[in-house]
Design a protein around this motif. Structure first.
Motif, mmCIF file in Angstrom:
data_model
loop_
_atom_site.group_PDB
_atom_site.id
_atom_site.type_symbol
_atom_site.label_atom_id
_atom_site.label_comp_id
_atom_site.label_asym_id
_atom_site.label_seq_id
_atom_site.Cartn_x
_atom_site.Cartn_y
_atom_site.Cartn_z
ATOM 1 N N SER A 294 -22.281 -6.532 41.045
ATOM 2 C CA SER A 294 -22.819 -6.843 42.367
ATOM 3 C C SER A 294 -23.790 -5.726 42.718
ATOM 4 N N ARG B 218 -32.897 -9.414 42.443
ATOM 5 C CA ARG B 218 -32.979 -9.677 43.889
ATOM 6 C C ARG B 218 -34.446 -9.687 44.290
ATOM 7 N N GLY C 117 -26.717 -4.918 48.664
ATOM 8 C CA GLY C 117 -25.960 -6.149 48.507
ATOM 9 C C GLY C 117 -26.087 -7.086 49.681
ATOM 10 N N GLY C 118 -26.466 -8.312 49.406
ATOM 11 C CA GLY C 118 -26.498 -9.329 50.424
ATOM 12 C C GLY C 118 -27.660 -9.184 51.377
ATOM 13 N N ASN D 58 -24.761 -13.544 50.900
ATOM 14 C CA ASN D 58 -24.358 -12.561 49.894
ATOM 15 C C ASN D 58 -23.388 -13.198 48.897
#
Length: 610
Positions: free
Chosen positions: A383, A442, A287-288, A163
């Protein structure tokens, strides 16, 4: 057919079938069993005797088995089903095989194949009849893993989070405290793990997890027994992955290699029942991404790329597979060569379709790419977890949009495959203005290898019909550099650096007008940029500083001092300075032959006055 033949013998003994006994006798009955080989799925047995045709019903013996999942027909389970620990409600993934022909008073056993899209070879489960003569067989549980997902009682493994948004200082190796929890069937309270970044700015945080038969140690080891389920959870986005501790004493419990969106099939005796792993959200949301155990981390940890290591999808920034034009915005291409990229900001107009194109590469082929998400309009630092607007393509669920502010009136996504590239085209029609926003792309594949690519300050949405504010040009605005310079000098100011570098329109840009606003009252000079119509484009303000008054030079080349430049407390020094200046002047006059020598003597005090 072996089970079929066996069942015929069971039927002979149990039921003493009167039809078979009276018409054929069992010896003759067995002689015509060959006629049933292609009729196993029928409940009616065709028998031929002496040119006559007779129909004999053999209850149950030829009935086809059925397989039913606990969630119903064509239903869904989640990758996290079967998770253990105090944070989870107990869940199982079960199916039941029903075959009355295999009912037995002594509890029969059957072997069932379970496979997935990710692992077509699958695993086998040995199921025991649930009750005597029931013909019902149910598995204990099934968990879904990355790779085999099996680890020994005393084994260790690398776990972690990928992340990059968690980086706060790219020059240091950082640590995450308690962001990953680990639970087991033996220890449902679990332990927390501290993760250390693999290097400055990598965004990959890892730790070594040890399995132990002894008590758990927080931050290091989890207590397990053979056959336990171990659940690893990322507290940042609640991603979950499960593992099976070996040796596994329960043959009806298994770990199936699988991925989000897979079809999972239970197969027995030619009958297949499907189930789909698309319940809940895909891993990596918010996220991540949790580094699922069994993922090879050699490259992430600084080693070379091994043959069985695969990189996540990329849009041109993969270390081994570089290419240009990974992103287009309204048909304008941009090359994404690094982990993060800054591009020339693109202005999107309200009411006009905005087209985003992404050329996505995966070394195993474009068909492995399972999800593509574009995050923007961030609340805080850019983010994924701070993005309140995103648009996504999911191979299983299709286009998905989250737009709580109604920034867009319409969205659509089209994907095509070209070799190892997935071409994903996102089209949106803006209906509200939006300030500068970065984009975060992503992408992840069917192995849940995931990559994030930030594109800083990429877009802004404006209203093309909104009036442009016009500022009145003040009276004290000057467009002539020489005039302004003279006025500043007259008023006792130094020429500011701004004027030394930019004198006129030609020094800036041919479409702009350059003027300077001289505000004497507050000692400021403002450079005003405007278009040809007088519309204000921008301003640059600097402070004016007063000149330091220097001694003036007379026509004869000697200084004249003002009383302020002399020390009025030093009268003797002042008189000496005057005499020195007078002596210089007299010598200058003498050299020019303007007066007689005796006048010099008188002025010099060497001859008395008359």
């Amino acid at each position: 057919m072996e089970n079929f033949h066996k069942q015929l013998q069971i039927e002979k003994k149990r039921r003493n079938t009167s039809l078979g006994r009276s018409i054929l006798g069992w010896e003759n009955f067995k002689k015509v069993q060959f006629s049933c080989k292609k009729m196993k799925n029928l409940n009616i047995l065709l028998l031929v005797l002496c040119g006559g045709i007779f129909f004999a019903t053999v209850p149950h013996a030829l009935a086809q088995p059925t397989i039913t999942w606990d969630c119903g027909s064509f239903c869904s389970h989640s990758l996290s089903d079967g998770a253990v620990g105090s944070f989870f409600s107990p869940t199982t993934s079960q199916f039941t095989v029903s075959d009355p022909s295999l009912a037995s008073p002594t509890l029969n056993h059957i072997i069932v194949l379970v496979n997935s899209t990710t692992d077509p070879s699958g695993i086998t489960l040995n199921l025991t009849e649930t009750a005597p003569n029931s013909g019902m067989y149910t598995n204990t549980n099934l968990i879904f893993t990355n790779g085999t997902g099996t680890f020994g009682v005393s084994s260790s493994q690398t776990i972690g989070i990928n992340n990059p948004s968690l980086i706060t200082d790219a020059t240091k190796v950082e640590t995450l405290v308690g962001d990953v929890m680990v639970f087991s069937t033996t220890d449902t309270t679990g332990i927390s793990m501290n993760l250390t970044e693999t290097g400055p700015g990598t965004g990959i945080f890892t730790a070594t997890l040890q399995f132990t038969s002894g008590p758990s140690v927080n931050g290091k080891s989890i207590s397990v027994q053979a056959g336990d389920t171990v659940t690893i959870m990322d507290f940042l986005n609640f991603d979950v992955t499960n593992e099976l501790v070996t040796p596994n004493p329960d043959p009806a419990f298994g770990a199936l290699p699988s991925s989000y969106g897979d079809e999972v099939d239970a197969v027995f005796d030619g009958v297949k029942a499907p189930m789909y792993l698309n319940a809940g959200s895909a891993p990596g949301g918010g996220g991540g991404g949790l580094i699922r155990p069994s993922t090879v981390l050699d490259l992430a940890l600084g080693g070379g790329k091994s043959a069985d290591t695969f990189d996540p999808p990329s849009i041109g920034n993969d270390y081994y597979y570089r290419f240009g034009g990974g992103v287009t915005i309204n048909n304008k291409p941009f090359t994404i060569a690094n982990y993060s990229t800054t591009i020339l900001q693109q202005v999107l107009d309200i009411g006009k379709p905005a087209k985003f194109g992404f050329k996505i590469f995966d070394e195993r082929g474009a068909y492995t790419i399972s999800d593509v998400v574009m995050y923007f309009h961030f609340k805080g630092d850019p983010s994924p977890q701070n993005a309140d607007t995103w648009i996504s393509w999911d191979r299983s669920r299709g286009p998905l949009t989250h737009d709580p502010n109604g920034i867009f009136s319409a969205t659509s996504i089209n994907t095509t495959i070209s070799g190892k590239y997935l071409l994903a085209n996102f089209t949106m029609v803006p209906q509200k203005t939006m300030p500068d926003s970065s984009l975060i792309m992503r992408m992840w594949d069917d192995k849940l290898a995931m990559g994030d690519v930030p594109i800083w300050g990429a877009i802004v949405i404006v209203d093309p019909n909104a009036p442009v504010p016009v500022k009145k040009v003040p009276d004290n605005q000057y467009g002539d550099y020489v005039t302004l310079e003279n006025i500043l000098g007259r008023d006792g100011y130094d020429i500011p650096l701004m004027l030394n570098k930019m004198h006129s329109l030609a020094d800036i840009y041919t479409s702009l007008e350059i003027n300077w606003v001289y505000d004497k009252g507050v000692d400021k000079l403002t450079m005003v940029e405007s278009d040809k119509s007088g519309n204000l484009m921008g301003e640059l303000v600097c402070n004016l500083t007063k000149k330091i008054v220097q001694p003036k030079v007379t026509d004869h080349g000697y200084f004249l001092f003002t009383t302020k430049q002399l020390n009025r407390q030093d009268v003797q020094g002042e008189e000496a300075a005057k005499l020195a200046e007078a002596d210089k002047a007299l010598k200058l006059v003498q050299s020019l032959g303007l007066v007689r020598q005796n006048n010099f003597d008188i002025l010099n005090g060497t001859m008395p006055r008359t």
